[in-house]
Scaffold this motif. Structure first.
Motif, PDB file in Angstrom:
ATOM      1  N   CYS A  10      36.619  41.626  33.025  1.00  0.00           N
ATOM      2  CA  CYS A  10      36.699  42.022  31.630  1.00  0.00           C
ATOM      3  C   CYS A  10      38.173  42.136  31.266  1.00  0.00           C
ATOM      4  O   CYS A  10      39.018  42.325  32.116  1.00  0.00           O
ATOM      5  N   CYS A  11      38.457  41.967  30.000  1.00  0.00           N
ATOM      6  CA  CYS A  11      39.847  41.901  29.577  1.00  0.00           C
ATOM      7  C   CYS A  11      39.983  42.578  28.221  1.00  0.00           C
ATOM      8  O   CYS A  11      39.186  42.329  27.316  1.00  0.00           O
ATOM      9  N   PHE A  13      31.918  44.818  36.006  1.00  0.00           N
ATOM     10  CA  PHE A  13      32.816  43.803  35.433  1.00  0.00           C
ATOM     11  C   PHE A  13      34.263  44.143  35.755  1.00  0.00           C
ATOM     12  O   PHE A  13      35.055  43.284  36.128  1.00  0.00           O
ATOM     13  N   SER A  14      34.612  45.430  35.621  1.00  0.00           N
ATOM     14  CA  SER A  14      35.981  45.843  35.927  1.00  0.00           C
ATOM     15  C   SER A  14      36.269  45.719  37.410  1.00  0.00           C
ATOM     16  O   SER A  14      37.364  45.340  37.802  1.00  0.00           O
ATOM     17  N   THR A  46      36.424  33.625  27.621  1.00  0.00           N
ATOM     18  CA  THR A  46      36.709  34.761  26.749  1.00  0.00           C
ATOM     19  C   THR A  46      37.010  34.210  25.354  1.00  0.00           C
ATOM     20  O   THR A  46      37.075  32.990  25.164  1.00  0.00           O
ATOM     21  N   ARG A  68      34.213  39.798  28.179  1.00  0.00           N
ATOM     22  CA  ARG A  68      33.785  39.847  29.577  1.00  0.00           C
ATOM     23  C   ARG A  68      33.053  38.570  29.931  1.00  0.00           C
ATOM     24  O   ARG A  68      32.522  37.887  29.068  1.00  0.00           O
ATOM     25  N   ASN A 111      30.126  37.087  32.602  1.00  0.00           N
ATOM     26  CA  ASN A 111      29.046  37.484  33.501  1.00  0.00           C
ATOM     27  C   ASN A 111      29.180  36.728  34.829  1.00  0.00           C
ATOM     28  O   ASN A 111      29.134  35.498  34.839  1.00  0.00           O
ATOM     29  N   CYS A 113      31.947  50.446  36.557  1.00  0.00           N
ATOM     30  CA  CYS A 113      31.631  49.191  35.880  1.00  0.00           C
ATOM     31  C   CYS A 113      31.857  47.988  36.805  1.00  0.00           C
ATOM     32  O   CYS A 113      32.943  47.792  37.338  1.00  0.00           O
ATOM     33  N   CYS A 167      27.501  47.848  28.066  1.00  0.00           N
ATOM     34  CA  CYS A 167      28.380  47.512  29.199  1.00  0.00           C
ATOM     35  C   CYS A 167      27.729  46.521  30.152  1.00  0.00           C
ATOM     36  O   CYS A 167      28.400  45.917  30.974  1.00  0.00           O
TER      37      CYS A 167
END
Lengths: 186, 491
Positions: B47-48, B41-42, B68, B57, B59, B39, A14
């Motif tokens: 992120c998708c 990223f979320s 993506t 995702r 960074n 998370c 993650c």
């Protein structure tokens, strides 16, 4: 010596450790939402490598015989005699990138912006390294050899349970505990 | 790295948190703690998993040219996620509107039809917001038509409204008005005294002003009073944990959809009566905390107040009209943000309007009554007597009434703004977009969309660009509000 231990099977890739490390160690605001708006992009000292399903985090292993210390011509790469961790004295670093080339793990990065090497120092001044504190699955653990031995023992315990209940392949010479108890293993 | 903060600013909830802790029960706060770290990223919408090539995702600290698998860049990810949330909320509002006989189906945009994020992001948000606004206006019109625009009702708020010696029926989530009517009729005919209380979406449903229990984050705490005899489960804002916890506690749960006629309503109430008889021997330590709540303000019955506000603004004694909405967020002390925002707006001379869960927070803080502490004396003197500093509209679906109020004062140039300190459900987000599309400046406690510079500047430029009002982060509110005297001087 306390180390950052990696329980590889638990890493889901993650990259939370990367974000947390960058925010905690390389940002001014120390918050995720603040860090993404800073001019200097915070850099992480831990990298999640590997393929999907086989990810693992890698950071400096603080080798017993650290090749980065041996190759450093400026004496910038040093070992903290108290904690045993390897760190860069950024005021001495000349940016020759010898350590970057020598590290067998690729754990030292060239921070070209500052002309100094960048690597994990196991968050020497903190209670717990940011990566281990943030890992949602517990794949990164901070502790001494004993505490990791405990983790390993726990996992072996699980393996023993598996061996006890799993059906044996035909013709196998291994006898399950269950079979021994029943007495047909003789 | 460890942070200590109070879970709730509500004294009644705090009493029950201790009780839940002693019983070893895990509440939403405990689950939120177990969910840490969330998370990153979320949190940043980076992120998708829209398609099956993903998940992808980007960074946030990496190179600018990251894409993506399908080729979306950072802005497209953030904008796409935001649009989806607004459209989801608009759809949710439209579905609730149908129950009031408001509109036929959802006419809003479907931003995910195309993989490409619309070129004009602000216009797409405005389109979804306008769809939500249409649903809200239709709900407001349907409510006014069905129940009239009589003077506001007086009821009470907080857990003290539960009665130890009555059958406590809790309407939880968005319960259809028809079901409320049926249940109220069945309750009147029941063989034991029945006390109907509401939370999370059914505030002032229909023409009956029902007491309000609590708001979204503390919904589970209600069960720890031990005094709930029947839980009527509506839609949208019911935590799944609530239904499980009620079942474990032996509280009968009835789906609001199952209450379709007088017979099913009577059956539901009789379940509650049976549960009441069972608990009769046990004492129920209901927190003795409640505040009066003046609720059900509409543009029509608040006309006098709005006229007075207009005059006060012209005289430099009022700053404008402000809406405080939103749900709550377990990352922060419950109710604290809404109350702080409302108090600072009142202090600066704004007449505050509220609804929904933020409304319950303000009501619990005692702000929805005429003699509220913290009222602005100068503003109070300029407005009609017996007017609370915060006008409570009802449920969050009644936010359309604020748009009508805003329309009435804006013609005279009175500043109108809306603050949403915390979100939980997307329909509140859609409400915020509806307000901005209707020309009300919005200040929203969002993370992802304001963390992306391009998305943030597109929203700050107005929804839609040039025509609509700006959609800004909460932090911008302090600069935007001016004390009335200074504003009058600037004019």
């Amino acid at each position: 010596m306390k180390r950052i231990w990696v329980d590889r099977d638990k890493c889901l890739g993650c990259r939370t450790c990367e974000l947390r490390c960058a925010v905690e160690r390389d940002s001014v605001s120390k918050t995720l939402l603040g860090a993404v708006r800073e001019e200097h992009r915070p850099a992480a000292r831990v990298m999640v490598s590997g393929r999907t399903g086989e990810a693992f985090p890698i950071q400096c292993r603080h080798c017993e015989d650290a090749v980065c210390i041996r190759v450093c011509p400026a004496g910038a790469m040093q070992r903290n005699p108290e904690t045993g961790t390897v760190f860069v004295d950024r005021s001495r670093c000349r940016g020759c990138w010898m350590c970057v080339m020598a590290c067998p793990f690729g754990a030292v990065q060239p921070a070209a912006e500052f002309k100094t090497a960048l690597k994990c120092d196991a968050c020497a001044d903190m209670e717990e390294p940011a990566c281990a504190a943030s890992c949602p699955t517990g794949a990164l653990v901070y502790g001494d050899e004993e505490s990791f031995a405990e983790i390993l023992a726990a996992r072996r315990g699980q393996l023993a349970i598996y061996a006890r209940t799993a059906p044996l392949p035909a013709g196998s010479s291994i006898v399950s505990i269950e079979a021994l108890r029943k007495g047909d293993g003789e | 790295m460890k942070e200590v903060r109070k879970k709730s600013a509500d004294p009644a909830v705090n009493q029950l948190l201790v009780k839940a802790f002693r019983q070893g029960a895990a509440l939403a706060w405990d689950r939120a703690e177990a969910m840490q770290p969330q998370c990153g990223f979320s949190r940043l919408s980076l992120c998708c998993s829209d398609c099956h090539e993903g998940p992808c995702r980007i960074n946030p600290f990496g190179a600018d040219d990251q894409r993506t698998i399908c080729g979306r860049d950072r802005f497209e990810l953030v904008a796409g996620a935001f649009l989806r949330q607004v459209a989801d909320g608009a759809g949710a509002l439209a579905r609730l509107g149908e129950r009031f006989g408001a509109s036929a189906g959802y006419a809003g945009p479907e931003p995910m039809d195309a993989m490409l994020v619309p070129e004009d992001f602000a216009a797409a948000v405005a389109a979804a917001g306008t769809a939500a606004g249409t649903a809200l206006a239709a709900i407001a019109a349907a409510r006014d038509a069905a129940y009239g625009t009589a003077a506001p009702d007086v009821t009470a708020v907080n857990l003290g409204v539960l009665k130890a010696d009555a059958v406590n029926v809790v309407l939880h989530g968005h319960v259809p008005p028809a079901a409320v009517k049926l249940l109220a009729a069945a309750a009147a005919a029941a063989e034991a005294p029945v006390n109907i209380a509401v939370m999370c979406g059914s505030e002032t449903t229909g023409d009956i002003a029902l007491p309000v229990l609590t708001n979204y984050d503390s919904q589970e705490a209600v069960l720890f009073t031990g005094a709930v005899d029947l839980l009527v489960r509506g839609s949208q804002c019911v935590m799944p944990a609530m239904v499980k916890m009620a079942a474990a506690a032996g509280v009968p749960v009835v789906s609001a959809c199952a209450v379709a006629d007088a017979a099913s309503a009577a059956a539901a109430i009789s379940q509650g009566v049976a549960a009441f008889r069972q608990r009769a021997g046990r004492t129920a330590p209901i927190p003795d905390v409640s505040e009066p709540l003046y609720t059900g303000y509409t543009a029509a019955n608040a006309k006098e107040a709005l006229d007075a506000l207009r005059a006060a603004w012209a005289a430099g004694r009022a700053a404008g009209l402000a809406y405080v909405g939103g749900c709550g967020n377990l990352g922060f002390t419950q109710d604290a943000a809404a109350v702080k925002t409302a108090l600072s707006l009142i202090k600066r001379g704004y007449l505050v309007v509220t609804a929904g869960c933020a409304g319950a927070a303000l009501a619990k803080a005692g702000l929805c009554q005429p003699d509220a502490a913290g009222a602005n004396a100068a503003l109070k003197a300029a407005l009609p007597d017996n007017l609370p500093p915060v006008l409570h509209l009802g449920a969050c679906t009644d936010a359309g009434r604020f748009l009508a109020m805003a329309e009435m004062v804006r013609a005279a140039g009175v500043p109108v703004l809306a603050a949403f300190p915390e979100f939980a459900h997307n329909k509140t987000l859609a409400t915020a977009a509806a307000f901005a599309a209707a020309g009300v400046s919005v200040f929203a406690g969002l993370e992802a969309v304001f963390a992306d510079a391009k998305a943030a500047s597109a929203l700050a430029g107005g929804i839609p660009a040039g025509k609509g009002a700006p959609f800004l982060p909460m932090a911008a509110l302090a600069e935007a509000v001016q004390p009335p005297a200074e504003a009058a001087k600037a004019r």
